[in-house]
Motif scaffolding. Structure first.
Motif, PDB file in Angstrom:
ATOM      1  N   LEU A   1       0.863  -1.171   0.000  1.00 25.78           N
ATOM      2  CA  LEU A   1       0.000   0.000   0.000  1.00 25.78           C
ATOM      3  C   LEU A   1       0.904   1.227   0.000  1.00 25.78           C
ATOM      4  O   LEU A   1       1.714   1.384   0.913  1.00 25.78           O
ATOM      5  CB  LEU A   1      -0.911  -0.008   1.226  1.00 25.78           C
ATOM      6  CG  LEU A   1      -1.869  -1.186   1.351  1.00 25.78           C
ATOM      7  CD1 LEU A   1      -2.492  -1.242   2.741  1.00 25.78           C
ATOM      8  CD2 LEU A   1      -2.947  -1.125   0.292  1.00 25.78           C
ATOM      9  N   VAL A   2       0.772   2.069  -1.021  1.00 22.37           N
ATOM     10  CA  VAL A   2       1.658   3.224  -1.158  1.00 22.37           C
ATOM     11  C   VAL A   2       0.815   4.485  -1.274  1.00 22.37           C
ATOM     12  O   VAL A   2       0.128   4.693  -2.286  1.00 22.37           O
ATOM     13  CB  VAL A   2       2.579   3.079  -2.381  1.00 22.37           C
ATOM     14  CG1 VAL A   2       3.492   4.290  -2.486  1.00 22.37           C
ATOM     15  CG2 VAL A   2       3.393   1.796  -2.289  1.00 22.37           C
ATOM     16  N   GLU A   3       0.907   5.321  -0.250  1.00 18.19           N
ATOM     17  CA  GLU A   3       0.157   6.568  -0.235  1.00 18.19           C
ATOM     18  C   GLU A   3       0.921   7.688  -0.937  1.00 18.19           C
ATOM     19  O   GLU A   3       2.160   7.688  -0.962  1.00 18.19           O
ATOM     20  CB  GLU A   3      -0.132   7.020   1.208  1.00 18.19           C
ATOM     21  CG  GLU A   3      -0.908   6.029   2.054  1.00 18.19           C
ATOM     22  CD  GLU A   3      -0.014   5.097   2.852  1.00 18.19           C
ATOM     23  OE1 GLU A   3      -0.491   4.539   3.851  1.00 18.19           O
ATOM     24  OE2 GLU A   3       1.169   4.927   2.469  1.00 18.19           O
ATOM     25  N   SER A   4       0.192   8.639  -1.473  1.00 15.77           N
ATOM     26  CA  SER A   4       0.782   9.824  -2.080  1.00 15.77           C
ATOM     27  C   SER A   4      -0.228  10.963  -2.032  1.00 15.77           C
ATOM     28  O   SER A   4      -1.403  10.740  -1.710  1.00 15.77           O
ATOM     29  CB  SER A   4       1.198   9.550  -3.530  1.00 15.77           C
ATOM     30  OG  SER A   4       0.077   9.193  -4.309  1.00 15.77           O
ATOM     31  N   GLY A   5       0.238  12.177  -2.333  1.00 12.91           N
ATOM     32  CA  GLY A   5      -0.668  13.312  -2.416  1.00 12.91           C
ATOM     33  C   GLY A   5      -0.603  14.286  -1.257  1.00 12.91           C
ATOM     34  O   GLY A   5      -1.265  15.318  -1.278  1.00 12.91           O
ATOM     35  N   GLY A   6       0.162  13.956  -0.243  1.00 14.84           N
ATOM     36  CA  GLY A   6       0.298  14.874   0.878  1.00 14.84           C
ATOM     37  C   GLY A   6       1.098  16.110   0.501  1.00 14.84           C
ATOM     38  O   GLY A   6       1.667  16.196  -0.592  1.00 14.84           O
TER      39      GLY A   6
END
Length: 119
Positions: free
Chosen positions: A4-9
């Motif tokens: 799971l790889v978050e982005s957009g912060g």
């Protein structure tokens, strides 16, 4: 392997917006309920939002209701969190998480993305 790889912060002024994404791999994405949680500096984990497998049902913490929208694109194995009318108290590391088959707990987490709300 589940990933799971978050982005957009990032940094945004109060009242602004951010859209977070979570790219999922290593499992059948549309078989699982998904979750966003956050951790503000110096504080514990706070549940933010859940979405059902097909996206038809969504759930929100009272603190974000009316301002945040969770969604998913099962064709692209991606989870989203649209955050509007941001406040300084929304500053946190945001994590996406996969729930177990029963949905009662979360068994995989991303590494998080930092959202900072400040003027």
């Amino acid at each position: 392997e589940v990933q799971l790889v978050e982005s957009g912060g990032g940094l945004v002024q109060p009242g602004g917006s951010l859209r977070l994404s979570c790219a999922a791999s290593g499992f059948t994405f549309d078989n699982y309920r998904m979750t966003w949680v956050r951790q503000a500096p110096g504080k514990g984990l706070e549940w933010v939002s859940d979405i059902s497998r097909n996206g038809g049902s969504t759930y929100y913490a009272e603190s974000v209701t009316g301002r945040f929208t969770i969604s998913r694109d099962n064709a692209k194995n991606t989870l989203f969190l649209q955050m509007n009318s941001l406040k300084s108290e929304d500053t946190a590391v945001y994590y996406c998480a996969k729930r177990t088959n029963s949905g009662s707990t979360m068994n995989y987490w991303g590494k998080g993305t930092l959202a900072t709300v400040s003027s």
